[in-house]
Design a protein around this motif. Structure first.
Motif, PDB file in Angstrom:
ATOM      1  N   TRP A 153      14.942   3.317 -14.430  1.00  0.00           N
ATOM      2  CA  TRP A 153      14.525   2.117 -13.702  1.00  0.00           C
ATOM      3  C   TRP A 153      13.328   1.462 -14.390  1.00  0.00           C
ATOM      4  O   TRP A 153      13.265   0.231 -14.535  1.00  0.00           O
ATOM      5  CB  TRP A 153      14.186   2.477 -12.257  1.00  0.00           C
ATOM      6  CG  TRP A 153      13.927   1.281 -11.377  1.00  0.00           C
ATOM      7  CD1 TRP A 153      14.842   0.561 -10.677  1.00  0.00           C
ATOM      8  CD2 TRP A 153      12.659   0.655 -11.141  1.00  0.00           C
ATOM      9  NE1 TRP A 153      14.229  -0.477 -10.002  1.00  0.00           N
ATOM     10  CE2 TRP A 153      12.890  -0.433 -10.270  1.00  0.00           C
ATOM     11  CE3 TRP A 153      11.362   0.911 -11.567  1.00  0.00           C
ATOM     12  CZ2 TRP A 153      11.863  -1.267  -9.824  1.00  0.00           C
ATOM     13  CZ3 TRP A 153      10.335   0.078 -11.125  1.00  0.00           C
ATOM     14  CH2 TRP A 153      10.590  -0.995 -10.269  1.00  0.00           C
ATOM     15  N   HIS A 157      11.965  -2.405 -15.583  1.00  0.00           N
ATOM     16  CA  HIS A 157      10.988  -2.990 -14.661  1.00  0.00           C
ATOM     17  C   HIS A 157       9.602  -2.432 -14.960  1.00  0.00           C
ATOM     18  O   HIS A 157       9.481  -1.293 -15.416  1.00  0.00           O
ATOM     19  CB  HIS A 157      11.343  -2.677 -13.207  1.00  0.00           C
ATOM     20  CG  HIS A 157      12.753  -3.009 -12.836  1.00  0.00           C
ATOM     21  ND1 HIS A 157      13.812  -2.153 -13.082  1.00  0.00           N
ATOM     22  CD2 HIS A 157      13.282  -4.116 -12.251  1.00  0.00           C
ATOM     23  CE1 HIS A 157      14.930  -2.714 -12.648  1.00  0.00           C
ATOM     24  NE2 HIS A 157      14.642  -3.895 -12.149  1.00  0.00           N
ATOM     25  N   GLU A 239      15.165   1.022  -3.121  1.00  0.00           N
ATOM     26  CA  GLU A 239      16.306   0.211  -3.525  1.00  0.00           C
ATOM     27  C   GLU A 239      17.141  -0.100  -2.280  1.00  0.00           C
ATOM     28  O   GLU A 239      17.473   0.811  -1.507  1.00  0.00           O
ATOM     29  CB  GLU A 239      17.127   0.970  -4.549  1.00  0.00           C
ATOM     30  CG  GLU A 239      16.381   1.201  -5.859  1.00  0.00           C
ATOM     31  CD  GLU A 239      17.094   2.155  -6.779  1.00  0.00           C
ATOM     32  OE1 GLU A 239      17.501   1.737  -7.873  1.00  0.00           O
ATOM     33  OE2 GLU A 239      17.258   3.325  -6.396  1.00  0.00           O
ATOM     34  N   SER A 257      12.376  -4.064  -1.559  1.00  0.00           N
ATOM     35  CA  SER A 257      12.765  -3.577  -2.875  1.00  0.00           C
ATOM     36  C   SER A 257      11.518  -3.485  -3.758  1.00  0.00           C
ATOM     37  O   SER A 257      10.567  -4.260  -3.584  1.00  0.00           O
ATOM     38  CB  SER A 257      13.775  -4.544  -3.495  1.00  0.00           C
ATOM     39  OG  SER A 257      13.881  -4.329  -4.893  1.00  0.00           O
ATOM     40  N   THR A 259      11.215  -4.583  -6.544  1.00  0.00           N
ATOM     41  CA  THR A 259      11.108  -5.826  -7.310  1.00  0.00           C
ATOM     42  C   THR A 259      10.675  -7.000  -6.432  1.00  0.00           C
ATOM     43  O   THR A 259      10.541  -8.124  -6.917  1.00  0.00           O
ATOM     44  CB  THR A 259      12.463  -6.169  -7.961  1.00  0.00           C
ATOM     45  OG1 THR A 259      13.456  -6.318  -6.938  1.00  0.00           O
ATOM     46  CG2 THR A 259      12.888  -5.072  -8.930  1.00  0.00           C
ATOM     47  N   ASP A 260      10.424  -6.731  -5.158  1.00  0.00           N
ATOM     48  CA  ASP A 260      10.046  -7.776  -4.202  1.00  0.00           C
ATOM     49  C   ASP A 260       8.532  -7.989  -4.249  1.00  0.00           C
ATOM     50  O   ASP A 260       7.761  -7.037  -4.087  1.00  0.00           O
ATOM     51  CB  ASP A 260      10.487  -7.351  -2.799  1.00  0.00           C
ATOM     52  CG  ASP A 260      10.387  -8.475  -1.781  1.00  0.00           C
ATOM     53  OD1 ASP A 260       9.490  -9.324  -1.923  1.00  0.00           O
ATOM     54  OD2 ASP A 260      11.189  -8.488  -0.833  1.00  0.00           O
ATOM     55  N   ASP A 261       8.103  -9.215  -4.434  1.00  0.00           N
ATOM     56  CA  ASP A 261       6.677  -9.523  -4.468  1.00  0.00           C
ATOM     57  C   ASP A 261       5.985  -9.199  -3.147  1.00  0.00           C
ATOM     58  O   ASP A 261       4.764  -9.008  -3.114  1.00  0.00           O
ATOM     59  CB  ASP A 261       6.463 -11.010  -4.797  1.00  0.00           C
ATOM     60  CG  ASP A 261       6.878 -11.358  -6.216  1.00  0.00           C
ATOM     61  OD1 ASP A 261       6.940 -10.430  -7.053  1.00  0.00           O
ATOM     62  OD2 ASP A 261       7.164 -12.545  -6.480  1.00  0.00           O
ATOM     63  N   TRP A 263       6.134  -6.529  -1.502  1.00  0.00           N
ATOM     64  CA  TRP A 263       5.827  -5.095  -1.401  1.00  0.00           C
ATOM     65  C   TRP A 263       4.335  -4.833  -1.181  1.00  0.00           C
ATOM     66  O   TRP A 263       3.952  -4.004  -0.353  1.00  0.00           O
ATOM     67  CB  TRP A 263       6.307  -4.415  -2.681  1.00  0.00           C
ATOM     68  CG  TRP A 263       6.045  -2.951  -2.789  1.00  0.00           C
ATOM     69  CD1 TRP A 263       5.744  -2.070  -1.785  1.00  0.00           C
ATOM     70  CD2 TRP A 263       6.100  -2.170  -3.988  1.00  0.00           C
ATOM     71  NE1 TRP A 263       5.609  -0.799  -2.281  1.00  0.00           N
ATOM     72  CE2 TRP A 263       5.819  -0.837  -3.633  1.00  0.00           C
ATOM     73  CE3 TRP A 263       6.381  -2.484  -5.316  1.00  0.00           C
ATOM     74  CZ2 TRP A 263       5.791   0.194  -4.580  1.00  0.00           C
ATOM     75  CZ3 TRP A 263       6.362  -1.460  -6.257  1.00  0.00           C
ATOM     76  CH2 TRP A 263       6.066  -0.139  -5.893  1.00  0.00           C
TER      77      TRP A 263
END
Length: 309
Positions: A153, A157, A239, A257, A259-261, A263
């Motif tokens: 992962w 990322h 995820e 997620s 990848t979500d801002d 977070w």
């Protein structure tokens, strides 16, 4: 004259497995006010109900045992595929109940015995702290076998903060290799997992991440780790398609997620604190012990002779 209390035996006692700590040592403590409890390593003692954690004994042993005891099996991370479960049908059919650690596993065991889902209680938690630093590192906790999906992962990322990994030391060479791989991708510290280290880093981190693999066991992981993070008020990223994320959504919490801002936003942090406070009660050892006690009383209402083969 007082009635004799139902006797429970838990085993095999294997302290180096986390499942023993939750389902053996802790659960005995939570049930001791209502039942007579004991644990065993190899020889199974006489008991009304025998709770077998992870490792089922032989077919012959089970055939003898079920004549005098009700057998409850907890298949925690022991089967690598649905085919392995089907191949173990003879032993599974000798169980009076099977308790899964993730709801998605019930369908695989239901053909063989009455199946129930009881989650683990929250265990590795710190006090909820609304003032926790929002600039600390991001925490990942798990065994070395689960590090490869994290490495994969991270190749696609980059985390916004330093990563701290707590893992076992079963393979120091393997751990060092993984450490070097991640260091090439992202600032990271790797430390041995101990209960003390776990709690220490929970207090220092600002968020946590949990990345799963795609094998059978990874696909059916429970939300235990995520619930522990949330019960400490720590923003957890999962995820969306993972089993823990699905379980939390069914409970009314939508995990973000990685990848979500959102977070690391104050709003999500507050949502985690609020939901974590509820989990601390609903998934407390006291509440989980009540669910187990209900199952044990249900099993005791069925005479053993009805289950003889």
């Amino acid at each position: 004259m007082s009635l004799m209390r139902t006797t429970l035996a838990f085993g095999p006692e294997l302290p180096h497995f986390g499942s023993w700590q939750w389902l053996g040592a802790d659960l005995q403590r939570g049930l001791s006010h209502e039942f007579e409890t004991c644990s065993f390593s190899t020889e199974i003692p006489a008991a009304d109900i025998v709770v077998i954690i992870k490792f089922l004994p032989s077919l012959e042993t089970l055939q003898v045992l079920r004549r005098s005891s009700r057998i409850v099996f907890c298949p925690v991370d022991i089967y690598f595929s649905d085919i392995e479960i089907q191949q173990d049908a003879q032993r599974l059919k000798l169980c009076h109940a099977i308790v899964t650690h993730a709801p998605s596993l019930q369908a695989y065991f239901r053909p063989f015995a009455p199946t129930f889902d009881i989650p683990h209680h929250v265990k590795y938690v710190t006090e909820l702290n609304a003032q926790r630093s929002d600039q600390g590192p991001i925490l990942w906790v798990g065994v070395q076998a689960n590090l490869e999906p994290l490495v994969t992962w991270l190749k696609g990322h980059k985390l916004p903060r330093e990563l701290v990994i707590l893992t076992d030391e079963s393979d120091l060479a393997g751990r060092n290799r993984i450490h070097q791989q991640i260091r090439a991708l992202q600032p990271v510290e790797v430390h041995p997992w101990t209960p003390e280290n776990h709690l220490r880093w929970l207090d220092r981190c600002s968020a946590a991440i949990d990345i799963k693999g795609d094998d059978f066991r990874a696909r059916h992981k429970p939300a235990t780790k995520a619930c522990d993070y949330l019960a400490s008020g720590i923003p957890i990223a999962l995820e969306p398609e993972s089993n823990p994320a699905q379980i939390l959504q069914q409970l009314g919490f939508r995990a973000v997620s990685p990848t979500d801002d959102n977070w690391l936003s104050p709003e999500y942090r507050q949502e985690c604190l609020q939901f974590g406070a509820a989990l601390r009660e609903v998934l407390s050892l006291r509440r989980i012990a009540i669910r187990w006690a209900w199952l044990f009383h249900k099993l005791m209402s069925v005479p053993l002779q009805r289950d003889l083969l």
